[in-house]
Structure formats: structure tokens, C-alpha cells
Design an enzyme around this catalytic site. Structure first.
Site: not given
Ligand code: NAI
Length: 338
Positions: A264, A296, A235
Site C-alpha cells: 500500500e 487504510h 497490516r
């Protein structure tokens, strides 16, 4: 059951439609992310299915509960974006997909390492310009290098098996890694500071919790070997991105491969190609030739998408039948326990 999907994209819609043939739920897809501004769309839906950049904070959860939602089904493994204490207080059940394809994420980790090391991203652009020069493309043999895996759960272990295949020496940082498991995986268990000191490549596979936020900060980056590589497919906020920029600018850090970024939300999963990027840190990171960023996508394989869809729809079915959610349920106590 009626399920409202948020932050829907073509790829997950296709996987859910396919898997739903076996369940027959009533699926409604919304493209916007779930935020306090869009939560009204969920009114009347007993189930909301959300993704990693939806904002499931207290305000949003209260609005969901008021609108009649009873189950929040996360189509992700990570659940750091959910206020689980508030969800528990409101009587909302939260389920996730604890495991869909650890291999997908581990293999993307390896892809980032290989591309950065052998400068595939630069070679690709260069050759398309008919520049066939090799200057500046020198990499190193992975064989014999030291890889530190921070977090040895499902993904960290899958990554361990891959890097072992390359002939790397493996260091592991995880308080829950037992000695027999470490032995079986060919991992030497060490503290984080020792891993940072010794590793040529450091890869992050821990969940984001208050304890792991900025686990890799300026001090941690300074401990890394000069020229080492950091990979983050966990993360974004595990890694302090301001400190990362400084470590890259100084030349101390050799390379960074990121599939996640701490800011993000609102950027990744969007086509912003016609706009001016407003995030100066991300814009700076994108200027480094030794930084490779993917938006991602580590989870994004056919197998993973299918497993995510199937597990999510099964959880909804169990909920509809009044059965216990089982291991897919996430509760605040789990996070507090770590
Ligand atoms: P997992 O729960 O199987 O393993 C996590 C491991 O981290 C556990 O063994 C735990 O003991 C360890 N850990 C926790 N805190 C630690 C600390 N401070 N230091 C060292 N170890 C620590 O989780 P899994 O499935 O391996 O996933 C890891 C993370 O990867 C997820 O939480 C998620 O945030 C991220 N992820 C990213 C994806 C992507 O597409 N980029 C997709 C799926 C997951």
C-alpha cells in the site's frame, strides 16, 4: 517544540491544529511521505511526526539524527515500519499512540463484514443505475455464525464485543489470552489452524512482526472453510496477497475485506484517479465482486483523530520537559520479546 509532520492530510492537520491549542507547539506540515528522498525537509526539527507509510529505515533514521531530530512521534499504533534497533543505536526516542480508538477499527471491521455479506457495495452501484434486481445479492445471517479473531488485544477485544452482539460464536487465537479473559469475552481459545478450519469469518488483529508476516499464506487459506470470508484491518503483509488472489480465483474463498494491503505504501492515501494503476495484484483484487478494499481508513473517526493528536502532542510535551515517555515509547526489545 518544532515538529515536522510528514504525509500530512487535511483530516489530520485539522485534528492537530485543534488539539495544539492546549500545547502551543510549532507545527510544520509536509505533504510528502518521509523517505530517504524527502528526509532533508526534517533538518533542524527536533521532532518528526510520521504516519504508517513513511519509511523509517536505517538510512532515513541516520539522516534524521544527523539533521538534529531527537524524537520520532508516530501518529499510529503500529510501528512495524520503524527500524527500532537503529533508532536505539542512534539515541532517537520513538513514541507512538498505543491506543486511540480500538472501537474505530473494530467497527470498520464490522462494516466490511456487513457490506461484503449483504453486498451493499454492489447494491449501491446497481440501484444508482436503476437496476433494482436482487439476483446475486443473497447474503447470510450473521447470527449463529462462527467468527475467528486472530489477535485479542485492544482491537480484537472490541471486535469480539461487536460480533457477540450479532449472536456469533467466537473463536480466539492469541497466546496471551488468559482463560478468565476468554471466558469473560465469550471466546473459545483455539490454535490458528483450528480457527481457520471452523470459522465462517476470519478477522486479523495482530501486529505485523517477522513472526506474523504472511501468517495467512496459501496453506492457511486452503485450511479455511469453502466460502468463508477473510477480513484484514491489521497490516497488509499479514496476508499473502498473491495467495489471496489464487484463493479467490479458485472460488475456495468466499469474500475478502481489506483495509490494508502489503504494497500500500505510495498508493494508499493518494488520489491516483488520473493515473494507470501499476500494481497488478491490487488491480486484480479490485476486479473481484466479492472483494471490498478501503485505503487504510479503519482508524478514521473524529474521536480517533482527536485522541491521536492529543496523545502525540502530550508525548512531545513530556519529551520537551525531559520526562520519561512512559507507555507511548517503543523500543526494539519489545518487538524481540513479541
Ligand atoms: P494490541 O497490541 O493491543 O494487540 C495485539 C494482540 O495480538 C496481542 O494480544 C498479542 O498477544 C496478539 N498477537 C501477537 N502475535 C500473535 C500471533 N502470532 N497470533 C495470535 N495473536 C498474536 O494491538 P491492537 O491495538 O489491538 O492493534 C492490532 C494491530 O492493528 C496493530 O498492530 C496495527 O498494526 C493494526 N491497526 C490498524 C489500524 C487501521 O487503521 N487499519 C489502526 C490501528 C491499528
Amino acid at each position: 517544540m518544532r515538529i515536522a509532520f510528514f504525509d500530512t492530510h487535511r483530516f489530520d492537520r485539522a485534528a492537530f491544529e485543534d488539539a495544539n491549542a492546549a500545547f502551543g507547539h510549532d507545527l510544520t506540515y509536509f505533504e510528502p511521505r518521509l523517505t530517504p528522498q524527502t528526509v532533508g525537509l526534517a533538518a533542524g526539527f527536533p521532532v518528526v511526526c510520521s504516519f504508517v507509510n513513511d519509511r523509517l529505515d536505517g538510512a532515513c533514521l541516520r539522516a534524521l539524527a544527523e539533521g538534529g531530530t531527537r524524537l520520532v512521534a508516530l501518529r499510529s499504533a503500529g510501528f512495524n515500519h520503524v527500524d527500532l534497533v537503529e533508532a536505539g543505536r542512534l539515541g532517537l526516542t520513538v513514541v507512538r499512540v498505543p491506543e486511540y480508538s480500538p472501537q474505530a477499527v473494530a467497527e470498520h471491521t464490522a462494516a466490511l463484514v456487513l457490506a461484503l455479506n449483504r453486498k451493499v457495495h454492489r447494491a449501491y452501484a446497481r440501484v444508482r443505475e436503476w437496476n433494482f434486481s436482487l439476483d446475486g445479492l443473497v447474503g447470510f445471517d450473521l447470527y449463529g455464525k462462527t467468527v475467528a479473531l486472530v489477535g485479542l488485544g485492544r482491537i480484537g477485544r472490541a471486535a469480539a464485543r461487536i460480533f457477540r452482539g450479532f449472536g456469533c460464536r467466537l473463536l480466539g487465537v492469541d497466546p496471551r489470552l488468559s482463560a478468565p479473559d476468554a471466558h469473560a469475552l465469550g471466546i473459545e481459545s483455539v490454535e490458528l489452524s483450528e480457527a481457520l478450519r471452523q470459522a465462517d469469518i476470519v478477522s486479523l488483529h495482530v501486529p505485523l512482526t517477522p513472526a506474523t508476516r504472511h501468517l495467512i499464506d496459501a496453506a492457511a487459506l486452503a485450511k479455511m472453510k469453502p466460502g468463508a470470508m477473510i477480513i484484514n484491518t491489521g497490516r497488509g503483509a499479514l496476508l499473502d496477497s498473491h495467495a489471496l488472489v489464487e484463493a479467490l480465483k479458485s472460488g475456495h474463498l468466499g469474500a475478502a475485506g481489506l483495509d490494508v494491503y502489503e504494497e500500500e505504501e505510495g498508493i494508499f492515501f493518494q488520489d491516483l484517479s488520473e493515473q494507470v494503476l501499476q500494481d497488478d495484484v491490487l488491480a486484480r483484487l479490485l476486479t473481484f465482486p466479492n472483494v471490498l478494499i478501503t485505503a487504510h481508513q479503519a482508524f478514521l473517526t473524529r474521536e480517533a483523530l482527536h485522541a491521536i493528536a492529543r496523545t502525540t502532542l502530550e508525548s512531545v510535551q513530556r519529551f520537551e520537559r525531559g520526562e520519561a515517555p512512559g507507555p507511548t515509547e517503543v523500543r526494539a526489545e519489545q518487538v524481540i520479546k513479541g
